[in-house]
Design a protein around this motif. Structure first.
Motif, PDB file in Angstrom:
ATOM      1  N   UNK A 150     -69.960  69.291 -33.887  1.00 34.17           N
ATOM      2  CA  UNK A 150     -70.089  68.381 -32.756  1.00 34.17           C
ATOM      3  C   UNK A 150     -70.356  66.947 -33.215  1.00 34.17           C
ATOM      4  N   UNK A 151     -69.924  66.636 -34.438  1.00 37.85           N
ATOM      5  CA  UNK A 151     -70.035  65.256 -34.905  1.00 37.85           C
ATOM      6  C   UNK A 151     -69.100  64.371 -34.084  1.00 37.85           C
ATOM      7  N   UNK A 199     -61.016  63.225 -35.076  1.00 36.85           N
ATOM      8  CA  UNK A 199     -61.916  64.339 -34.773  1.00 36.85           C
ATOM      9  C   UNK A 199     -62.342  65.099 -36.021  1.00 36.85           C
ATOM     10  N   UNK A 200     -61.654  64.841 -37.131  1.00 29.71           N
ATOM     11  CA  UNK A 200     -61.981  65.561 -38.356  1.00 29.71           C
ATOM     12  C   UNK A 200     -61.633  67.029 -38.286  1.00 29.71           C
ATOM     13  N   UNK A 201     -60.545  67.355 -37.584  1.00 30.20           N
ATOM     14  CA  UNK A 201     -60.121  68.748 -37.425  1.00 30.20           C
ATOM     15  C   UNK A 201     -58.773  68.964 -38.102  1.00 30.20           C
ATOM     16  N   UNK A 202     -58.496  70.250 -38.401  1.00 28.77           N
ATOM     17  CA  UNK A 202     -57.289  70.573 -39.164  1.00 28.77           C
ATOM     18  C   UNK A 202     -56.085  70.904 -38.298  1.00 28.77           C
ATOM     19  N   UNK A 203     -56.322  71.302 -37.052  1.00 31.43           N
ATOM     20  CA  UNK A 203     -55.185  71.703 -36.229  1.00 31.43           C
ATOM     21  C   UNK A 203     -55.445  71.359 -34.773  1.00 31.43           C
ATOM     22  N   UNK A 204     -54.407  71.544 -33.952  1.00 30.88           N
ATOM     23  CA  UNK A 204     -54.453  71.152 -32.551  1.00 30.88           C
ATOM     24  C   UNK A 204     -55.494  71.945 -31.763  1.00 30.88           C
ATOM     25  N   UNK A 205     -55.587  73.254 -32.032  1.00 28.61           N
ATOM     26  CA  UNK A 205     -56.523  74.089 -31.289  1.00 28.61           C
ATOM     27  C   UNK A 205     -57.956  73.625 -31.512  1.00 28.61           C
ATOM     28  N   UNK A 206     -58.322  73.395 -32.768  1.00 31.59           N
ATOM     29  CA  UNK A 206     -59.675  72.927 -33.069  1.00 31.59           C
ATOM     30  C   UNK A 206     -59.916  71.539 -32.460  1.00 31.59           C
TER      31      UNK A 206
END
Length: 217
Positions: A150-151, A199-206
């Motif tokens: 939740x950063x 967002x610092x995420x690897x894929x669309x779902x995350x």
């Protein structure tokens, strides 16, 4: 977007387990110029059988039907390689159903209390190759999922990025998003990459789950 000859009637298949509902929809649609109901089906199984022999331009199907429901019929249709546009109808404003419908490959999702003009316009739009996107309510998703990370984003999101995030939450592809907001598909791809980076995420779902958790959408 595909061209569609307005002089050629849009051929529609109706699927609903209630005869009165089918009769009402048929009367409503055939009262509109340029739309013809080719056949009716009482459920998903009958719909699939009829479509084998009788192709149509658009399928208009209830979601909630006994036996094989509208989403299951849509999944079976896509599994056998049939790309006929499907509009799903429901009496429930249910975000989970919207997400399931979009993931299954529906071109549209409408409430049964939609105005007749809106329904006929939706049929014409999907027959012409459009995808009807409706706002996704994220509250049920937020209540069910809490993304661990939740950063806060590395940078604020602009209005266009938020709009694209909402479309991603609806399960739509880069191509569908591009067509909807009038951008090149490559431009949308760049936006999605920037969203993931922020967002610092690897894929669309995350990315979607984190954006919902952080109330970005």
């Amino acid at each position: 977007m595909n061209s569609f000859d307005r002089a050629t009637p849009v051929r529609v298949a109706l699927a609903d387990d209630q005869a009165l509902v089918r009769a009402g929809l048929r009367a409503l649609l055939e009262g509109q110029a340029g739309i013809v109901v080719v056949f009716e089906a009482e459920g998903g199984g009958e719909l699939l059988e009829r479509l084998h022999d009788t192709p149509v331009d658009v399928v208009l199907s209830d979601i909630r039907m006994p036996g094989m429901d509208g989403i299951q019929a849509l999944q079976a249709l896509r599994a056998r390689g049939d790309a006929t546009p499907v509009l799903l109808l429901t009496t429930f404003d249910d975000s989970d159903l919207l997400l399931r419908a979009s993931e299954a490959g529906a071109q549209g999702f409408l409430l049964k209390d939609a105005a007749p003009a809106d329904l006929s316009q939706a049929i014409r739009q999907v027959a012409a190759g459009a995808t009807l996107l409706q706002p996704v309510s994220t509250d049920p998703v937020r209540a069910r999922f809490q993304f661990q990370d939740q950063t806060q984003p590395s940078e604020p999101f602009n209005e266009r990025e938020v709009a694209i995030l909402r479309l991603l939450a609806g399960g739509y592809s880069n191509k569908e998003i591009a067509r909807t907001i009038f951008l090149a598909e490559g431009t949308v791809k760049n936006y999605v990459s920037n969203i993931l980076d922020k967002l610092g995420t690897r894929d669309r779902t995350r990315a979607v789950l984190k954006a919902i958790t952080l109330r970005i959408i």
